[in-house]
Design a protein around this motif. Sequence first.
Motif, mmCIF file in Angstrom:
data_model
loop_
_atom_site.group_PDB
_atom_site.id
_atom_site.type_symbol
_atom_site.label_atom_id
_atom_site.label_comp_id
_atom_site.label_asym_id
_atom_site.label_seq_id
_atom_site.Cartn_x
_atom_site.Cartn_y
_atom_site.Cartn_z
ATOM 1 N N ARG A 1 -13.168 11.037 -59.656
ATOM 2 C CA ARG A 1 -13.457 9.879 -60.442
ATOM 3 C C ARG A 1 -12.860 9.747 -61.749
ATOM 4 O O ARG A 1 -11.966 8.686 -62.071
ATOM 5 C CB ARG A 1 -14.872 9.511 -60.286
ATOM 6 C CG ARG A 1 -15.258 8.179 -61.033
ATOM 7 C CD ARG A 1 -14.449 6.903 -60.649
ATOM 8 N NE ARG A 1 -14.827 5.587 -61.479
ATOM 9 C CZ ARG A 1 -14.007 4.628 -61.284
ATOM 10 N NH1 ARG A 1 -13.300 4.427 -60.456
ATOM 11 N NH2 ARG A 1 -14.341 3.772 -62.454
ATOM 12 N N LEU B 1 -18.156 3.954 -53.926
ATOM 13 C CA LEU B 1 -19.438 3.619 -54.823
ATOM 14 C C LEU B 1 -19.317 4.678 -56.267
ATOM 15 O O LEU B 1 -20.196 4.563 -56.968
ATOM 16 C CB LEU B 1 -20.757 4.178 -54.086
ATOM 17 C CG LEU B 1 -21.138 3.801 -52.764
ATOM 18 C CD1 LEU B 1 -22.360 4.365 -52.255
ATOM 19 C CD2 LEU B 1 -21.434 1.929 -52.906
ATOM 20 N N ARG C 1 -17.622 3.986 -58.808
ATOM 21 C CA ARG C 1 -18.066 3.055 -60.399
ATOM 22 C C ARG C 1 -19.361 2.926 -60.511
ATOM 23 O O ARG C 1 -19.793 3.500 -61.604
ATOM 24 C CB ARG C 1 -17.323 1.898 -60.259
ATOM 25 C CG ARG C 1 -17.312 1.139 -61.465
ATOM 26 C CD ARG C 1 -16.666 0.015 -61.528
ATOM 27 N NE ARG C 1 -15.227 0.056 -60.954
ATOM 28 C CZ ARG C 1 -14.154 0.255 -61.596
ATOM 29 N NH1 ARG C 1 -14.267 0.661 -63.063
ATOM 30 N NH2 ARG C 1 -13.006 0.452 -61.075
ATOM 31 N N THR C 2 -20.212 2.748 -59.585
ATOM 32 C CA THR C 2 -21.882 2.477 -59.383
ATOM 33 C C THR C 2 -22.261 3.921 -59.746
ATOM 34 O O THR C 2 -23.156 4.016 -60.672
ATOM 35 C CB THR C 2 -22.358 1.779 -58.135
ATOM 36 O OG1 THR C 2 -21.632 0.856 -58.246
ATOM 37 C CG2 THR C 2 -23.712 1.663 -58.497
ATOM 38 N N VAL C 3 -21.942 4.864 -59.063
ATOM 39 C CA VAL C 3 -22.561 6.243 -59.040
ATOM 40 C C VAL C 3 -22.167 6.805 -60.554
ATOM 41 O O VAL C 3 -23.303 7.475 -61.018
ATOM 42 C CB VAL C 3 -22.069 7.259 -58.402
ATOM 43 C CG1 VAL C 3 -22.291 8.399 -58.633
ATOM 44 C CG2 VAL C 3 -22.517 6.863 -56.894
ATOM 45 N N LYS C 4 -21.013 6.415 -61.104
ATOM 46 C CA LYS C 4 -20.837 7.151 -62.452
ATOM 47 C C LYS C 4 -21.739 6.359 -63.389
ATOM 48 O O LYS C 4 -21.933 7.133 -64.606
ATOM 49 C CB LYS C 4 -19.235 6.759 -62.787
ATOM 50 C CG LYS C 4 -18.893 7.437 -64.178
ATOM 51 C CD LYS C 4 -17.433 7.103 -64.355
ATOM 52 C CE LYS C 4 -17.114 7.595 -65.600
ATOM 53 N NZ LYS C 4 -15.567 7.310 -66.014
ATOM 54 N N GLN C 5 -22.186 5.083 -63.309
ATOM 55 C CA GLN C 5 -22.951 4.477 -64.554
ATOM 56 C C GLN C 5 -24.417 4.976 -64.145
ATOM 57 O O GLN C 5 -25.139 5.058 -64.920
ATOM 58 C CB GLN C 5 -23.011 2.884 -63.967
ATOM 59 C CG GLN C 5 -21.568 2.178 -64.431
ATOM 60 C CD GLN C 5 -21.495 0.833 -64.047
ATOM 61 O OE1 GLN C 5 -22.419 0.531 -63.051
ATOM 62 N NE2 GLN C 5 -20.263 0.059 -64.121
ATOM 63 N N ILE C 6 -24.777 5.315 -62.863
ATOM 64 C CA ILE C 6 -26.267 5.817 -62.735
ATOM 65 C C ILE C 6 -26.237 7.060 -63.043
ATOM 66 O O ILE C 6 -27.287 7.448 -63.705
ATOM 67 C CB ILE C 6 -26.430 5.437 -61.162
ATOM 68 C CG1 ILE C 6 -26.577 4.397 -60.784
ATOM 69 C CG2 ILE C 6 -27.805 6.272 -60.981
ATOM 70 C CD1 ILE C 6 -26.827 4.000 -59.144
#
Length: 211
Positions: A31, A86, A88-93
């Motif tokens: 990512r 997912l 982008r979302t996972v990286k934020q979480i």
Amino acid sequence: MKHVPVHVSLITIIEIMAILVGALSGFVEARRKRMDIVGVFTVAFIAAFGGGTLRDILLDKRPLFWVMHQEYVILIFVLTLVATPLMRTVKQIISERVIVVADAVGLGLFAVAGVAQAQAAHMPIFIASMMGVITGIFGGVLRDIVCNEVPMVLRDGKPYAICAFFGTWLYIGLQYADVVSDDAALWASAAFIAILRLVTWKFDLHLRSHH
């Protein structure tokens, strides 16, 4: 030196856990490099299976462990399909702390799986220890090479390999002393490696001085 038969089901559980953690590190790195789905799968595959593959080659063990267990490869494939959209979302979480903890757990699991497999193959104890270290760190080395980076284990001075080395000798020592079951020795050694790795991260311990 007493050779205790490896508990196959426990080693399988440990291997699957290690593969999942290795794949996670591959997903994160892919990512970061903005790779497409083929790149994500390739990096995750290498991170998950690189160390165990080198171990099996050095132990002259055929077929390779992931060839024998196609479900491991299918698992990484499915996770890639699910995780890539997912990312982008996972990286934020997922915070850096979570990644470091996962990395430490993976190092411990891979290393004890490696030393146990080498012990089961009746390797000399020092060679068994080195097989554990190789299994623990080499997936990450290959991952970084594929991502066109100098492997982190070789450049940032943090004692990944030394943590694995100490933990493999703890496992060998527990076997030799015969004070706990082989299952307990595996879990204790994996936990020791993970905790030691986290301590070195928490206190920013290095093998070389800062300049």
